[in-house]
Design a protein around this motif. Structure first.
Motif, short mmCIF file in Angstrom:
data_model
loop_
_atom_site.label_atom_id
_atom_site.label_comp_id
_atom_site.label_asym_id
_atom_site.label_seq_id
_atom_site.Cartn_x
_atom_site.Cartn_y
_atom_site.Cartn_z
N LYS A 1 37.16 -11.18 -1.46
CA LYS A 1 36.17 -10.08 -1.48
C LYS A 1 34.96 -10.42 -2.45
CE LYS A 1 36.83 -5.19 -3.20
NZ LYS A 1 37.76 -4.45 -3.82
N VAL B 1 30.01 -25.25 -12.78
CA VAL B 1 30.01 -23.76 -12.13
C VAL B 1 30.79 -23.02 -13.07
CG1 VAL B 1 32.26 -23.94 -11.12
CG2 VAL B 1 30.57 -22.43 -10.09
N PHE B 2 31.64 -23.76 -14.22
CA PHE B 2 32.37 -23.06 -15.30
C PHE B 2 31.84 -23.43 -16.52
CE2 PHE B 2 35.74 -25.33 -12.96
CZ PHE B 2 35.44 -26.58 -13.59
N GLU B 3 31.85 -22.64 -17.52
CA GLU B 3 31.65 -22.63 -19.12
C GLU B 3 32.78 -22.36 -19.81
OE1 GLU B 3 28.41 -23.81 -20.32
OE2 GLU B 3 27.23 -23.72 -18.43
N LEU B 4 32.68 -23.00 -21.14
CA LEU B 4 33.64 -22.74 -21.81
C LEU B 4 33.51 -21.24 -22.04
CD1 LEU B 4 33.33 -25.18 -24.68
CD2 LEU B 4 35.29 -25.01 -23.09
N ILE C 1 32.96 -10.83 -16.00
CA ILE C 1 33.21 -12.33 -15.83
C ILE C 1 34.52 -12.48 -15.28
CG2 ILE C 1 32.98 -14.34 -17.19
CD1 ILE C 1 31.29 -13.03 -19.20
N TYR C 2 34.45 -13.76 -14.24
CA TYR C 2 35.50 -14.29 -13.84
C TYR C 2 36.04 -15.25 -14.66
CZ TYR C 2 35.00 -12.86 -8.66
OH TYR C 2 34.98 -12.22 -7.43
N ASP C 3 37.41 -15.14 -15.10
CA ASP C 3 37.96 -16.24 -15.99
C ASP C 3 38.75 -16.98 -15.05
OD1 ASP C 3 38.75 -13.73 -18.46
OD2 ASP C 3 36.99 -14.97 -18.21
N LEU C 4 39.04 -18.44 -15.65
CA LEU C 4 40.18 -19.13 -14.68
C LEU C 4 41.31 -19.02 -15.70
CD1 LEU C 4 37.58 -20.47 -13.63
CD2 LEU C 4 38.83 -22.69 -13.80
N LYS C 5 42.50 -19.12 -15.00
CA LYS C 5 43.76 -19.13 -15.52
C LYS C 5 44.07 -19.98 -16.47
CE LYS C 5 48.46 -19.10 -13.58
NZ LYS C 5 49.06 -19.30 -12.29
N LEU D 1 38.27 -21.46 -19.69
CA LEU D 1 37.04 -21.31 -19.04
C LEU D 1 36.59 -20.07 -18.14
CD1 LEU D 1 37.80 -24.84 -17.48
CD2 LEU D 1 36.36 -24.43 -19.29
N LEU E 1 33.73 -18.71 -14.94
CA LEU E 1 32.73 -19.12 -14.03
C LEU E 1 31.38 -18.45 -14.70
CD1 LEU E 1 34.17 -18.25 -10.50
CD2 LEU E 1 34.24 -20.27 -11.82
N TYR F 1 28.24 -15.94 -10.64
CA TYR F 1 29.77 -15.24 -10.22
C TYR F 1 29.89 -13.86 -11.17
CZ TYR F 1 30.28 -19.48 -7.62
OH TYR F 1 30.08 -20.30 -6.91
N ARG G 1 32.06 -10.24 -11.23
CA ARG G 1 33.28 -9.26 -10.48
C ARG G 1 32.60 -7.88 -10.56
NH1 ARG G 1 37.35 -8.73 -13.78
NH2 ARG G 1 38.72 -7.80 -11.94
N GLU H 1 29.51 -13.66 -5.47
CA GLU H 1 29.17 -14.88 -5.46
C GLU H 1 27.77 -14.83 -4.66
OE1 GLU H 1 30.82 -19.46 -4.01
OE2 GLU H 1 29.92 -17.86 -2.55
#
Lengths: 457, 425
Positions: free
Chosen positions: B60, B96-99, B114-118, B125, B127, B156, B158, B170
């Motif tokens: 999406k 593409v990702f930061e802490l 903000i998009y978080d990584l799992k 991390l 995005l 990125y 959301r 994006e």
């Protein structure tokens, strides 16, 4: 306070690295364009389900996004699955495309700290139903051209065919269900001696010594079109339909490679057995002759899915797109992935040992002043030169010293400096100095643009 | 068995939902979502094919770029990057990702976008949300006090995508910044010169650039009697003057009621109609430096997605076709059994750096080869024929005009290069 740490496995690219990267991309993209390829781009993340079931054991290396209440997403693991998704989604049956973008793989999750890695992949693929081996030959021509132009030293390209491998395993007596696992063992021949590979086949994979020895005889063979012809006469292989199909196509491939004038660096090598499951026909790998020390974090299979020392790899994969199409419609594909991170490393090392400095800007002229209170004049001339399309810098100082302006040129490699002075302004001229040679000439203001263009061709 | 029945019931119901939406002519996004659910239910049921039936779609708020869009994108980037280079800028790239902690506390209310990584066992991390915070992090990390850099990359958010209005999750940002302590306003002026040059070269029509100063705004609020703690919120209300009438802005200031929905601010943080925005931000890098050392910055963000949309629309309404390849010549044959000759000539031309295609067919019809040229805009076709080969020549045809010349095979590279530079540069 704030730790501005950059975590392992990813890196910023500083301006020097970007300049090198740009040079490499330009060479590669020129080549793709010379062959009439288009390009596409896809999002950095896909629906998790799109990536599920495509990478076998490697699936645990995929980065997932956190479930934040919407769709489940994962970062793309390669550019091939997105490509297949793109083709199926848009019902495309024919395309010649390149795609250069970053992909994401978690390193070895067995480690206590999962290392997250981001790196470039550079893929070129031809999708569509065509007469046999012509697009396959063009892929090899492209690899040949790119490696030549990048000037990385001598290289050779190994080719083989999944059907020849499978046929060979069959006639040697490998049980059908062990084909893939024996294939990955044979794949290790590029870094392990035959004795150790044979040991693995017998001790770990359960083959009898006889079978292993028979495989050993075949995988030691290398040659060109002549080898394909010889094998077509081989009493055992000639009885295997798959092997015959592969060998016939290999002959055809070499005849096209001859016309493309690349056979001097291509070898039909029966020990080539690339890891990925989805290859269905020809497979190939390009290897640099110079031993290149692999960057610290690489232990073998690197990002392009190719083994140490190799800088490109690919093959034909006719079944992948069909996995995405609801009706299972097949779109045959052949392609190659250029090991671009490996190439960056090599070029970065070359730059470090070279005496020539890598410029990070393309500035042609610095507009400078010898005396005070000439900022207005400097800005006016700078603007004139920008408007004429010339690449110009000017220091953000009202009254800079001439020495610091010259130093800036020397540090950043700006070849010319246009010096304004009160007398020169009265005379309607600008002093144009060659920074390296220090030669100076007074140029009439009206001729300055042309003079600069002449010298910066 | 019961499960299967339940599943089949669910599939029936969901099928109805889809049919209803389609007959109501609901939005494509809505229909796609419900179709996706239906396919997932069907997949669970399994089937004779035993095949995964899954949804063919992008996430999406994201989209693929097809070759035409990429050709437009490349054109836009070339213009913009040429301008940056003309001004002596370097470029950098960041992951593409930061802490997660790098991004925390930098975006105020927008942090929830903000998009978080799992959490998969390593560092947490996220995005990147923009290119400015990574830039400040890069400067502090490398102890850089002076740099003039551009950075073009995707970010990125959301957001609630309104893809009809070109809002994505994006999207590209195109930033140019000058960091360092310099004599006042010179770098600031150069940023404006750059925006001016870019908008001119992109040929998007007339434009103007508004300028103001945070210190003038704050001073103005002060002398008008705005309480200090309300400066920022009154500032965002004033910001709405570009899309709301003064009466409504005044109402908001007085009644403290925010309007229903934000339709204005888009990806570049700039309002509808605007294509670039920026300013001076002297305090950001200091937030990242352990010693709080300041690095003054001034910069601009080009609203590149807006520009893509405009150029894509222009291309659609234009009579001129957008080429997706740069091929100059197609090597063709008029008769059968000339594949070898075609491949040989093609290879020679590639070796000379000429952009060439050849059809992957042993015996293609001349007509289909010409059609391929017309469809993809290839200007020239080199036609091999048995008689011509005997005579040592190749026919070179201009696809558009159909004019033909005969070129001597042994000099073909030279002759073809001359023709290309003279007529098709």
């Amino acid at each position: 306070m704030h730790e501005t740490s950059l975590f392992e496995g990813t890196r910023d690219y500083n301006p020097k690295q970007m300049a090198i990267r740009e040079k490499v991309f330009n060479i590669i993209i020129s080549c793709f364009k010379r062959h009439g390829a288009e390009t596409i781009d896809t999002p950095v993340f896909e629906l998790k389900e799109t990536l599920t079931g495509k990478y076998g054991e490697d699936s645990k290396l995929i980065y997932d996004l956190k479930d934040q209440g919407g769709e489940l997403l994962s970062l793309r693991y390669d550019l091939t699955v997105p490509f297949a998704r793109y083709l199926a989604m848009n019902k495309i049956t024919n395309i010649k495309r390149y795609h250069i973008a970053k992909v994401y793989r978690r390193d070895n999750p067995a480690m206590t700290r999962g290392r997250y890695r981001e790196f470039y992949q550079c893929d070129f693929d031809i999708a569509g139903q065509y007469d046999a081996m012509i697009p396959d030959a063009e892929c090899l021509k492209i690899v040949y051209e790119i490696l030549n132009e990048l000037d990385l030293g001598d290289f050779h390209i190994k080719v083989n065919d999944r059907r020849i491998l499978d046929g060979m395993f069959a006639v040697c007596g490998v049980p059908g269900e062990k084909f893939r696992t024996i294939c990955s063992t044979v794949d290790k021949l590029d870094k392990m001696a035959w004795e150790d590979v044979k040991k693995e086949m017998v001790n770990e994979k359960g083959l009898s010594e006889d079978v292993a020895d028979r495989i050993g005889e075949y995988v030691s063979m290398q040659g060109g079109q002549d080898l394909a012809e010889r094998l077509l006469q081989d009493p055992k292989l000639s009885q295997n339909k798959q092997a015959c199909a592969g060998l016939t196509d290999m002959k055809l491939l070499f005849s096209y490679l001859e016309l493309f004038q690349v056979t001097d660096k291509v070898v039909f090598d029966l020990s080539l057995a690339r890891g990925l499951d989805y290859y269905t026909g020809v497979i190939y790998e390009a290897i640099l002759s110079q031993t290149i020390p692999a960057p610290a974090e690489q232990n073998g299979a690197d990002e392009a899915g190719v083994s140490v020392g190799s800088v490109a790899g690919g093959g034909r994969y006719d079944g992948l797109v069909g996995m995405f199409d609801p009706k299972g419609r097949k779109v045959p594909c052949v392609g190659v992935s250029i090991g671009i991170e490996r190439i960056f490393s090599i070029m970065e090392q070359k730059a470090e040992t070279s005496s020539e400095k890598v410029r990070t800007t393309e500035t042609q002229v610095l507009v400078a002043s010898a005396q005070k209170n000439l900022l207005e004049e400097r800005l006016k001339l700078t603007s004139e030169l920008w408007n004429a399309g010339i690449k110009v810098e000017v220091l953000y100082k009202k009254n800079p010293k001439l020495l610091s302006q010259l130093q800036h040129c020397e540090e950043t490699g700006i070849p010319l400096v246009a010096i304004l002075g009160e007398q020169e302004l009265k005379d309607g001229v600008v002093k144009l100095r060659n920074v390296a040679s220090r030669e100076e000439v007074d140029v009439p203001r009206a001729d300055l643009v042309d003079e600069i263009k002449k010298r910066t061709l």
